[in-house]
Design an enzyme around this catalytic site. Structure first.
Site, PDB file in Angstrom:
ATOM      1  CB  ALA A  16      -0.918  -0.017   1.224  1.00 23.67           C
ATOM      2  CE  LYS A  38       6.570  -2.160  13.228  1.00 23.42           C
ATOM      3  NZ  LYS A  38       5.676  -2.320  14.353  1.00 23.42           N
ATOM      4  CB  ALA A  49       1.640 -12.083  -0.128  1.00 25.39           C
ATOM      5  N   GLY A  52      -1.127 -15.251  -3.975  1.00 29.45           N
ATOM      6  CA  GLY A  52      -1.131 -14.371  -5.128  1.00 29.45           C
ATOM      7  C   GLY A  52      -2.133 -13.244  -5.019  1.00 29.45           C
ATOM      8  CD  GLU A 120      -5.116 -18.279  -2.981  1.00 25.60           C
ATOM      9  OE1 GLU A 120      -5.715 -17.418  -2.320  1.00 25.60           O
ATOM     10  OE2 GLU A 120      -3.918 -18.219  -3.238  1.00 25.60           O
ATOM     11  CG  ASP A 227       3.001   0.010  15.329  1.00 26.30           C
ATOM     12  OD1 ASP A 227       2.613  -0.791  16.196  1.00 26.30           O
ATOM     13  OD2 ASP A 227       4.176   0.067  14.939  1.00 26.30           O
ATOM     14  CG  HIS A 248      -4.071 -19.155   6.219  1.00 27.85           C
ATOM     15  ND1 HIS A 248      -4.031 -20.499   5.917  1.00 27.85           N
ATOM     16  CD2 HIS A 248      -3.979 -18.509   5.034  1.00 27.85           C
ATOM     17  CE1 HIS A 248      -3.901 -20.652   4.607  1.00 27.85           C
ATOM     18  NE2 HIS A 248      -3.869 -19.450   4.048  1.00 27.85           N
ATOM     19  NE  ARG A 296      -7.590 -17.700   3.508  1.00 21.83           N
ATOM     20  CZ  ARG A 296      -6.718 -16.839   3.099  1.00 21.83           C
ATOM     21  NH1 ARG A 296      -6.500 -15.760   3.780  1.00 21.83           N
ATOM     22  NH2 ARG A 296      -6.068 -17.051   1.983  1.00 21.83           N
ATOM     23  CG  HIS A 357      -3.483 -15.115   7.203  1.00 23.06           C
ATOM     24  ND1 HIS A 357      -2.164 -15.328   6.899  1.00 23.06           N
ATOM     25  CD2 HIS A 357      -4.107 -14.845   6.021  1.00 23.06           C
ATOM     26  CE1 HIS A 357      -1.989 -15.203   5.590  1.00 23.06           C
ATOM     27  NE2 HIS A 357      -3.149 -14.895   5.038  1.00 23.06           N
ATOM     28  NE  ARG A 392      -7.468 -11.256   3.558  1.00 21.57           N
ATOM     29  CZ  ARG A 392      -6.478 -11.939   2.977  1.00 21.57           C
ATOM     30  NH1 ARG A 392      -6.197 -11.747   1.715  1.00 21.57           N
ATOM     31  NH2 ARG A 392      -5.760 -12.788   3.671  1.00 21.57           N
TER      32      ARG A 392
HETATM   33  P1  FAD Z   1       2.470  -4.397   5.088  1.00 24.99           P
HETATM   34  O1  FAD Z   1       2.917  -5.041   3.845  1.00 24.99           O
HETATM   35  O2  FAD Z   1       2.421  -5.219   6.290  1.00 24.99           O
HETATM   36  O3  FAD Z   1       3.422  -3.157   5.374  1.00 24.99           O
HETATM   37  C1  FAD Z   1       3.337  -2.455   6.588  1.00 24.99           C
HETATM   38  C2  FAD Z   1       4.483  -1.472   6.643  1.00 24.99           C
HETATM   39  O4  FAD Z   1       4.257  -0.543   7.686  1.00 24.99           O
HETATM   40  C3  FAD Z   1       5.835  -2.100   6.914  1.00 24.99           C
HETATM   41  O5  FAD Z   1       6.763  -1.468   6.083  1.00 24.99           O
HETATM   42  C4  FAD Z   1       6.107  -1.733   8.373  1.00 24.99           C
HETATM   43  O6  FAD Z   1       7.460  -1.631   8.691  1.00 24.99           O
HETATM   44  C5  FAD Z   1       5.437  -0.372   8.428  1.00 24.99           C
HETATM   45  N1  FAD Z   1       5.074   0.068   9.777  1.00 24.99           N
HETATM   46  C6  FAD Z   1       4.216  -0.516  10.633  1.00 24.99           C
HETATM   47  N2  FAD Z   1       4.139   0.202  11.773  1.00 24.99           N
HETATM   48  C7  FAD Z   1       4.965   1.262  11.621  1.00 24.99           C
HETATM   49  C8  FAD Z   1       5.326   2.358  12.445  1.00 24.99           C
HETATM   50  N3  FAD Z   1       4.863   2.502  13.687  1.00 24.99           N
HETATM   51  N4  FAD Z   1       6.219   3.255  11.950  1.00 24.99           N
HETATM   52  C9  FAD Z   1       6.751   3.120  10.722  1.00 24.99           C
HETATM   53  N5  FAD Z   1       6.437   2.094   9.900  1.00 24.99           N
HETATM   54  C10 FAD Z   1       5.560   1.187  10.350  1.00 24.99           C
HETATM   55  N6  FAD Z   1      -2.800 -11.351   0.682  1.00 24.99           N
HETATM   56  C11 FAD Z   1      -3.136 -11.605  -0.593  1.00 24.99           C
HETATM   57  O7  FAD Z   1      -3.900 -10.853  -1.200  1.00 24.99           O
HETATM   58  N7  FAD Z   1      -2.634 -12.695  -1.222  1.00 24.99           N
HETATM   59  C12 FAD Z   1      -1.783 -13.564  -0.616  1.00 24.99           C
HETATM   60  O8  FAD Z   1      -1.339 -14.516  -1.217  1.00 24.99           O
HETATM   61  C13 FAD Z   1      -1.431 -13.320   0.731  1.00 24.99           C
HETATM   62  N8  FAD Z   1      -0.625 -14.177   1.395  1.00 24.99           N
HETATM   63  C14 FAD Z   1      -0.207 -13.849   2.653  1.00 24.99           C
HETATM   64  C15 FAD Z   1       0.715 -14.682   3.292  1.00 24.99           C
HETATM   65  C16 FAD Z   1       1.203 -14.326   4.526  1.00 24.99           C
HETATM   66  C17 FAD Z   1       2.196 -15.217   5.212  1.00 24.99           C
HETATM   67  C18 FAD Z   1       0.757 -13.135   5.151  1.00 24.99           C
HETATM   68  C19 FAD Z   1       1.288 -12.727   6.487  1.00 24.99           C
HETATM   69  C20 FAD Z   1      -0.184 -12.333   4.539  1.00 24.99           C
HETATM   70  C21 FAD Z   1      -0.669 -12.685   3.281  1.00 24.99           C
HETATM   71  N9  FAD Z   1      -1.595 -11.880   2.624  1.00 24.99           N
HETATM   72  C22 FAD Z   1      -1.948 -12.162   1.345  1.00 24.99           C
HETATM   73  C23 FAD Z   1      -2.048 -10.623   3.219  1.00 24.99           C
HETATM   74  C24 FAD Z   1      -1.232  -9.485   2.598  1.00 24.99           C
HETATM   75  O9  FAD Z   1       0.101  -9.893   2.424  1.00 24.99           O
HETATM   76  C25 FAD Z   1      -1.246  -8.240   3.460  1.00 24.99           C
HETATM   77  O10 FAD Z   1      -2.543  -7.953   3.871  1.00 24.99           O
HETATM   78  C26 FAD Z   1      -0.722  -7.053   2.694  1.00 24.99           C
HETATM   79  O11 FAD Z   1       0.536  -7.359   2.154  1.00 24.99           O
HETATM   80  C27 FAD Z   1      -0.644  -5.840   3.593  1.00 24.99           C
HETATM   81  O12 FAD Z   1       0.027  -4.823   2.907  1.00 24.99           O
HETATM   82  P2  FAD Z   1       0.186  -3.408   3.597  1.00 24.99           P
HETATM   83  O13 FAD Z   1       0.945  -2.563   2.646  1.00 24.99           O
HETATM   84  O14 FAD Z   1      -1.117  -2.942   4.086  1.00 24.99           O
HETATM   85  O15 FAD Z   1       1.054  -3.696   4.914  1.00 24.99           O
HETATM   86  C1  SIN Z   2      -2.419 -18.006   1.025  1.00 21.06           C
HETATM   87  O1  SIN Z   2      -1.543 -18.110   0.165  1.00 21.06           O
HETATM   88  O2  SIN Z   2      -3.067 -18.961   1.456  1.00 21.06           O
HETATM   89  C2  SIN Z   2      -2.708 -16.664   1.582  1.00 21.06           C
HETATM   90  C3  SIN Z   2      -3.607 -15.969   0.680  1.00 21.06           C
HETATM   91  C4  SIN Z   2      -4.231 -14.791   1.367  1.00 21.06           C
HETATM   92  O3  SIN Z   2      -4.043 -14.570   2.550  1.00 21.06           O
HETATM   93  O4  SIN Z   2      -4.960 -14.087   0.672  1.00 21.06           O
END
Ligand code: FAD
Ligand code: SIN
Length: 537
Positions: A16, A38, A49, A52, A120, A227, A248, A296, A357, A392
């Site tokens: 994001a 951070k 992730a 996909g 999925e 946070d 998950h 899920r 998850h 979700r």
């Molecule tokens: P994040 O990618 O978590 O980034 C958060 C950022 O904020 C990091 O850089 C962190 O350092 C920073 N941050 C946090 N707090 C602070 C602070 N206080 N000060 C400064 N920086 C801070 N989703 C899918 O759609 N498909 C998938 O296949 C999938 N597989 C997944 C597998 C796993 C193992 C996990 C854990 C999640 C998966 N998800 C998947 C969910 C998805 O990955 C996340 O929801 C998504 O990547 C979140 O993106 P984001 O940019 O919101 O946050």
């Molecule tokens: C997974 O690969 O099972 C995670 C996919 C997701 O969280 O969307």
């Protein structure tokens, strides 16, 4: 204590944060885009992730209507339909964009012109674009390389955002119903110098990700401490749907304990993996006709229930009937990880158990990512857009983050010039605090918090468990606030504080919901009620 000014302040460098930063930098070559993160830029939920990103791609078989229907169905009546339509319709364009920036998604073996679309749980079609089982790593890599090409993007690593700055810091009383709260930036701890800097911005975008670390077992990395959600709540912004915590169903069960727990992607079940008992018997037909590929919430509850019935710590995933070469090509990381623990997926059942998850709720935002606080936006997992409702749909999260980062960039295009810096914001006041005498007070507090949440506010809830959790959380809250008032700020202390707020928000929202819906299941109210409400705090 530095004072820094930036046009755009982005908190977080996952999908994001970086997508927004690139778009803002493209639109405004003369404006500064500052990203705080951070730890290292690459460390995020995004990076892990696996499965996909879901998008309607094969227009011969798939349709927007089907993806919309699947998302609404998984969300169990609580999705906002207009938001679902926006994300499903705009998603493919955002996926095309990241492909243009360099993301490599796997293509079909026999036809390199076609992407290999996986399936999925909860999806009626094959629509998941992926890069082996490392999709997030590939997307994070692409975004970091693209962001580096913009001279007006600056990423400050090891900067920990502590609090959002609002009129409260100018001495004005701000309460949750104050209608015109404004965000002027944030205070951030530079972890290497120990200084707390004042960062003033015209626009602040929260992209701080999820909060899986509030539970004992989670697939989320240690940075996922909620946070941004906690900061918004402290600043008196609106937060919603926090009771909908997604577990998950299939994290790899490791008796030694691992933080984070390693994920066995749902795509493995989409590929033909079948959930079984230790004796090799199928059980999912007892719970849902879609069996191992049900949404899920259903699969996680089924596994939880079977584990409780049998008094075991895990159930199993059977992949032994699958083609080895194809399995290894699709899931090289999963295959290697299993082997490293002495489990050969082609010969052995893979032990799996549910793990926290994903946070479906979060900072309440509108269709343009605007929070209830002016000049403050949120995207990605820390936000609650209305896409996910009560549960979700798999692989909709990366998609949502890109769609909303794009929308925020458009919404702020003209507005950024209308908002000025608030120069009279005071520096951080650390008077009366001293270095912590015993870090163990913080580490033990975190352990207790995780125990409380895992035992009382897990997959299955009840009134008595929630009450117990609230009582214990209150004590932990008081002790930690005492520490906060008297101790030098550290990331560990702030993360504990933030996680206590997250725990409170989850538990309170869960107590308010007198029904079972989606991810929230309580034995006191096992059925859905006809009147559906979002739980807004
Ligand atoms: P994040 O990618 O978590 O980034 C958060 C950022 O904020 C990091 O850089 C962190 O350092 C920073 N941050 C946090 N707090 C602070 C602070 N206080 N000060 C400064 N920086 C801070 N989703 C899918 O759609 N498909 C998938 O296949 C999938 N597989 C997944 C597998 C796993 C193992 C996990 C854990 C999640 C998966 N998800 C998947 C969910 C998805 O990955 C996340 O929801 C998504 O990547 C979140 O993106 P984001 O940019 O919101 O946050
Ligand atoms: C997974 O690969 O099972 C995670 C996919 C997701 O969280 O969307």
């Amino acid at each position: 204590m530095a004072r820094i000014k930036t046009d755009f302040l982005v908190l977080g460098s996952g999908i994001a944060g970086l997508t927004f930063a690139i778009k803002a930098a493209q639109m405004h070559p003369d404006r500064r885009v500052l990203v705080l993160t951070k730890t290292d830029t690459g460390e995020s939920n995004t990076r892990y992730a696996q499965g996909g990103v879901a998008a309607v791609w094969d227009m011969e078989k798939d349709t927007y209507e089907k993806h919309i229907a699947d998302t609404l169905d998984a969300g169990d009546g609580l999705c906002k339909r207009d938001i679902v339509e926006i994300v499903v319709h705009e998603g493919p364009e955002r996926v095309r964009e990241i492909i243009e920036w360099g993301a490599r998604f796997d293509r079909e073996k026999d036809d390199a012109n076609r992407y290999d679309l996986a399936r999925e749980g909860g999806h009626s079609e094959h629509r998941i674009l992926h890069y082996k089982d490392l999709t997030g790593w590939e997307m994070q890599r692409t975004l970091m390389e693209t962001a580096r090409q913009f001279p007006n993007i600056e990423i400050l690593e090891h900067y920990f955002a502590l609090d959002l700055i609002t009129q409260h810091h100018l001495g004005r009383m701000v309460i949750r119903v104050t209608p015109d709260i404004e965000c002027y930036g944030c205070y951030a701890l530079h972890k290497e110098t120990g200084e707390i800097d004042t960062i003033l911005s015209r626009v602040t975008v929260l992209c701080t990700g999820g909060a899986g670390q509030v539970y004992k077992t989670t697939t989320n990395p240690v940075i996922a401490t909620g946070d941004g959600i906690a900061m918004t709540y402290r600043a008196k912004g609106r937060v919603e749907n926090m009771e909908f915590v997604q577990f998950h169903p299939t994290a790899l069960y490791n008796p030694a304990g691992e933080n984070p727990a390693f994920l066995i992607s749902e795509a493995v079940r989409g590929f033909g993996g079948i959930l079984k008992t230790a004796e090799g018997e199928e059980f999912m037909h007892l719970y849902d006709p879609r069996q191992s590929l049900a949404p899920r919430d259903i699969v996680a509850r089924a596994i939880d229930s079977e584990m409780k019935k049998r008094g075991t710590d895990c159930m199993y995933l059977d992949c032994r009937h699958l083609d080895k070469d194809a399995f290894v090509a699709h899931f090289p990381t999963i295959y290697e990880k299993c082997l490293s623990l002495g489990i050969d997926p082609m010969k052995d059942l893979i032990p799996v158990a549910p793990a926290c998850h994903y946070m479906c709720g979060g900072i309440r935002v509108d269709a343009w990512g605007r929070s209830s606080i002016h000049r403050l936006y949120a995207a990605g997992e820390c936000s609650s857009t209305g896409l996910h409702g009560a549960n979700r749909l798999a692989s909709n999260s990366l998609l949502e983050a890109m769609v909303f980062a794009h929308r925020i960039a458009h919404d702020t295009r003209e507005r950024v010039g209308q908002w000025t810096y608030q120069d009279d914001v005071p520096d951080w006041n650390a008077e009366g605090t001293t270095d912590p005498q015993e870090m163990v007070l913080i580490t033990q507090g975190l352990k207790e918090l995780k125990e409380i949440m895992s035992y009382y506010v897990g997959i299955v809830r009840s009134n008595i468990r929630l009450k117990r959790a609230l009582d214990r959380l209150f004590l932990l809250y008081q002790e930690t606030e005492d520490l906060y008032r008297t101790t030098t700020i550290s990331p560990q202390l702030m993360e504990l504080r933030n996680l206590i707020t997250i725990a409170y928000l989850i538990t309170r929202s869960a107590s308010h919901r007198r029904e079972s819906r989606g991810l929230h299941y309580t034995t006191d109210y096992p059925n859905c009620q006809p009147f559906i409400e979002h739980s807004v705090l």
